[in-house]
Motif scaffolding. Structure first.
Motif, PDB file in Angstrom:
ATOM      1  N   ALA A 126       0.821  -1.222   0.000  1.00 41.66           N
ATOM      2  CA  ALA A 126       0.000   0.000   0.000  1.00 41.66           C
ATOM      3  C   ALA A 126       0.851   1.266   0.000  1.00 41.66           C
ATOM      4  O   ALA A 126       0.457   2.284  -0.588  1.00 41.66           O
ATOM      5  CB  ALA A 126      -0.929  -0.011   1.214  1.00 41.66           C
ATOM      6  N   GLY A 127       1.994   1.231   0.654  1.00 45.37           N
ATOM      7  CA  GLY A 127       2.836   2.424   0.736  1.00 45.37           C
ATOM      8  C   GLY A 127       2.105   3.560   1.425  1.00 45.37           C
ATOM      9  O   GLY A 127       1.597   3.407   2.538  1.00 45.37           O
ATOM     10  N   ASP A 128       2.015   4.710   0.742  1.00 50.34           N
ATOM     11  CA  ASP A 128       1.348   5.886   1.317  1.00 50.34           C
ATOM     12  C   ASP A 128      -0.158   5.905   1.051  1.00 50.34           C
ATOM     13  O   ASP A 128      -0.869   6.806   1.508  1.00 50.34           O
ATOM     14  CB  ASP A 128       1.969   7.177   0.747  1.00 50.34           C
ATOM     15  N   LYS A 129      -0.647   4.938   0.320  1.00 50.00           N
ATOM     16  CA  LYS A 129      -2.071   4.897  -0.035  1.00 50.00           C
ATOM     17  C   LYS A 129      -2.934   4.685   1.219  1.00 50.00           C
ATOM     18  O   LYS A 129      -2.615   3.885   2.092  1.00 50.00           O
ATOM     19  CB  LYS A 129      -2.320   3.756  -1.023  1.00 50.00           C
ATOM     20  N   GLU A 130      -4.036   5.429   1.291  1.00 53.10           N
ATOM     21  CA  GLU A 130      -4.991   5.255   2.389  1.00 53.10           C
ATOM     22  C   GLU A 130      -5.910   4.084   2.052  1.00 53.10           C
ATOM     23  O   GLU A 130      -6.605   4.100   1.036  1.00 53.10           O
ATOM     24  CB  GLU A 130      -5.806   6.533   2.585  1.00 53.10           C
ATOM     25  N   LEU A 131      -5.891   3.062   2.891  1.00 55.96           N
ATOM     26  CA  LEU A 131      -6.680   1.854   2.641  1.00 55.96           C
ATOM     27  C   LEU A 131      -8.114   2.013   3.144  1.00 55.96           C
ATOM     28  O   LEU A 131      -8.372   2.796   4.056  1.00 55.96           O
ATOM     29  CB  LEU A 131      -6.027   0.657   3.339  1.00 55.96           C
ATOM     30  N   ILE A 153      -9.098   4.071   6.371  1.00 57.09           N
ATOM     31  CA  ILE A 153     -10.422   4.593   6.712  1.00 57.09           C
ATOM     32  C   ILE A 153     -11.294   3.394   7.057  1.00 57.09           C
ATOM     33  O   ILE A 153     -11.449   2.471   6.255  1.00 57.09           O
ATOM     34  CB  ILE A 153     -11.048   5.347   5.521  1.00 57.09           C
ATOM     35  N   VAL A 154     -11.853   3.386   8.259  1.00 58.66           N
ATOM     36  CA  VAL A 154     -12.682   2.267   8.721  1.00 58.66           C
ATOM     37  C   VAL A 154     -14.152   2.602   8.488  1.00 58.66           C
ATOM     38  O   VAL A 154     -14.602   3.711   8.781  1.00 58.66           O
ATOM     39  CB  VAL A 154     -12.433   1.987  10.213  1.00 58.66           C
ATOM     40  N   PHE A 155     -14.899   1.618   7.948  1.00 58.75           N
ATOM     41  CA  PHE A 155     -16.340   1.813   7.775  1.00 58.75           C
ATOM     42  C   PHE A 155     -17.070   0.494   7.974  1.00 58.75           C
ATOM     43  O   PHE A 155     -16.491  -0.583   7.841  1.00 58.75           O
ATOM     44  CB  PHE A 155     -16.656   2.402   6.391  1.00 58.75           C
ATOM     45  N   ASP A 156     -18.352   0.602   8.315  1.00 60.09           N
ATOM     46  CA  ASP A 156     -19.218  -0.566   8.492  1.00 60.09           C
ATOM     47  C   ASP A 156     -19.985  -0.782   7.192  1.00 60.09           C
ATOM     48  O   ASP A 156     -20.769   0.079   6.784  1.00 60.09           O
ATOM     49  CB  ASP A 156     -20.201  -0.319   9.645  1.00 60.09           C
ATOM     50  N   PRO A 157     -19.783  -1.936   6.510  1.00 58.83           N
ATOM     51  CA  PRO A 157     -20.436  -2.165   5.212  1.00 58.83           C
ATOM     52  C   PRO A 157     -21.924  -2.490   5.310  1.00 58.83           C
ATOM     53  O   PRO A 157     -22.609  -2.610   4.287  1.00 58.83           O
ATOM     54  CB  PRO A 157     -19.652  -3.347   4.641  1.00 58.83           C
ATOM     55  N   ILE A 158     -22.440  -2.658   6.515  1.00 57.91           N
ATOM     56  CA  ILE A 158     -23.875  -2.937   6.739  1.00 57.91           C
ATOM     57  C   ILE A 158     -24.324  -4.134   5.899  1.00 57.91           C
ATOM     58  O   ILE A 158     -25.144  -4.024   4.987  1.00 57.91           O
ATOM     59  CB  ILE A 158     -24.781  -1.720   6.418  1.00 57.91           C
ATOM     60  N   GLY A 159     -23.792  -5.275   6.200  1.00 57.38           N
ATOM     61  CA  GLY A 159     -24.182  -6.470   5.444  1.00 57.38           C
ATOM     62  C   GLY A 159     -23.052  -7.465   5.374  1.00 57.38           C
ATOM     63  O   GLY A 159     -22.239  -7.563   6.286  1.00 57.38           O
ATOM     64  N   LYS A 160     -22.981  -8.211   4.268  1.00 58.74           N
ATOM     65  CA  LYS A 160     -21.939  -9.211   4.071  1.00 58.74           C
ATOM     66  C   LYS A 160     -20.592  -8.526   3.912  1.00 58.74           C
ATOM     67  O   LYS A 160     -20.273  -7.972   2.856  1.00 58.74           O
ATOM     68  CB  LYS A 160     -22.247 -10.056   2.838  1.00 58.74           C
ATOM     69  N   THR A 161     -19.805  -8.583   4.964  1.00 58.95           N
ATOM     70  CA  THR A 161     -18.546  -7.838   4.978  1.00 58.95           C
ATOM     71  C   THR A 161     -17.608  -8.277   3.869  1.00 58.95           C
ATOM     72  O   THR A 161     -16.974  -7.449   3.205  1.00 58.95           O
ATOM     73  CB  THR A 161     -17.850  -7.990   6.346  1.00 58.95           C
TER      74      THR A 161
END
Length: 309
Positions: A126-131, A153-161
């Motif tokens: 990933a290097g400097d890329k924001e995952l 960046i963390v997020f909740d996918p609301i479903g099948k992760t």
């Protein structure tokens, strides 16, 4: 806090915990029936109210006193503890239960990240890329990022992760997910690159105020004891055999008592005795040949539900 003077309101889980809890309660002698819409579960106990909700929201409801107790996962509880400041003060873990233990893992798509085998590999690629990091446990995922120095960046996918990392054009680079055996992840072309917690057990949690009420506490503890006895008994069997020769009886009884058993001995009509012990299922294959050699006949096993010690 909502007052329920008579009885307790228990949250019943959906998802992978629903069937194990349902089956254990049925085996323990409870009669359950789900309502047409599936939210209320009737039970043949005048002081227990069951309502089905997602385990993810249970700790919050119980913290707020909307329910007295419920079944959830250690992972969910830990995520809730990170999210809600007052949870530790308001909620108590009553019992850890071995319902289908799972593990909490980090995974990526094999197609999108073919050379990535570890979280360090991912950071290097990933290097400097924001995952983009998808999880139903966003607070645990954020903690993981901090511990691993992961720019995401963390997020909740609301479903099948796992769907969020599937190509083409996936929404996420990695996921934090619960799995039993990793089968679903493998079938979807996902590779586990880190195990965060193994095993992850189920827990019964209670509102601290409810649990301090002697009557409510007794109701919840009786329910948990009933379930634990069923779970413990699944590894136990009754081991029964006849000893027709009177001369073989003393040595067999001496052997069994020296091994920690307290056998039940009954006289047979034609002489000799029948002996009964309760034993862990895994030990039967080792005990059978010993008993045969000592004169035991007609050896049999059968399932048992043990009510307490």
């Amino acid at each position: 806090m909502f007052e329920r003077k008579n009885g307790v309101k228990i949250y019943f889980p959906d998802g992978h915990l629903e069937k194990p809890v349902w089956d254990a309660m049925i085996e323990a002698g409870y009669k359950l029936k789900k309502s047409e819409r599936g939210y209320h579960i009737s039970v043949d106990h005048p002081e227990i109210i069951l309502k089905q909700v997602r385990p993810q929201i249970m700790p919050f409801y119980i913290m707020r006193g909307r329910g007295d107790g419920g079944f959830t996962g250690e992972d969910i509880l830990e995520n809730s503890m990170l999210r809600y400041e007052k949870l530790n003060e308001k909620v108590v873990v009553v019992e850890r239960l071995p319902f289908r233990p799972t593990k909490l893992v980090v995974a990526v798509s094999e197609e999108m990240y073919p050379g990535v085998k570890t979280i360090e590999d991912l950071k290097e690629v990933a290097g400097d890329k924001e995952l983009m990091f998808a999880s139903e446990f966003p607070d645990l995922a954020k903690k993981y990022c901090e511990e691993k120095g992961l720019n995401a960046i963390v997020f909740d996918p609301i479903g099948k992760t796992e769907a969020s990392i599937l190509p083409p054009d996936p929404e996420a680079d990695l996921i934090l997910e619960i799995t039993e055996f990793g089968t679903t992840l493998r079938e979807n072309g996902c590779r586990i690159i880190d195990v965060v917690k193994d095993p992850v057990y189920s827990v019964f949690i209670a509102n601290k105020e409810s649990y301090s009420n002697p009557h409510k506490r007794k109701l919840m503890e009786n329910l948990i004891t009933d379930i634990k006895e069923v779970l413990d008994s699944r590894n136990l069997v009754s081991f029964l055999f006849n000893v027709p020769d009177e001369n073989d009886i003393p040595k067999i009884l001496e052997f069994l008592t020296s091994e920690g058993f307290d056998p039940t001995v009954s006289k047979l009509a034609k002489g000799g005795v029948a002996i009964h012990i309760i034993i862990d299922r895994s030990k039967v294959k080792f005990l059978k040949p010993v008993i045969r050699e000592m004169g035991g006949k007609r050896i049999a096993t059968q399932p048992v539900i043990s009510f307490g010690e």
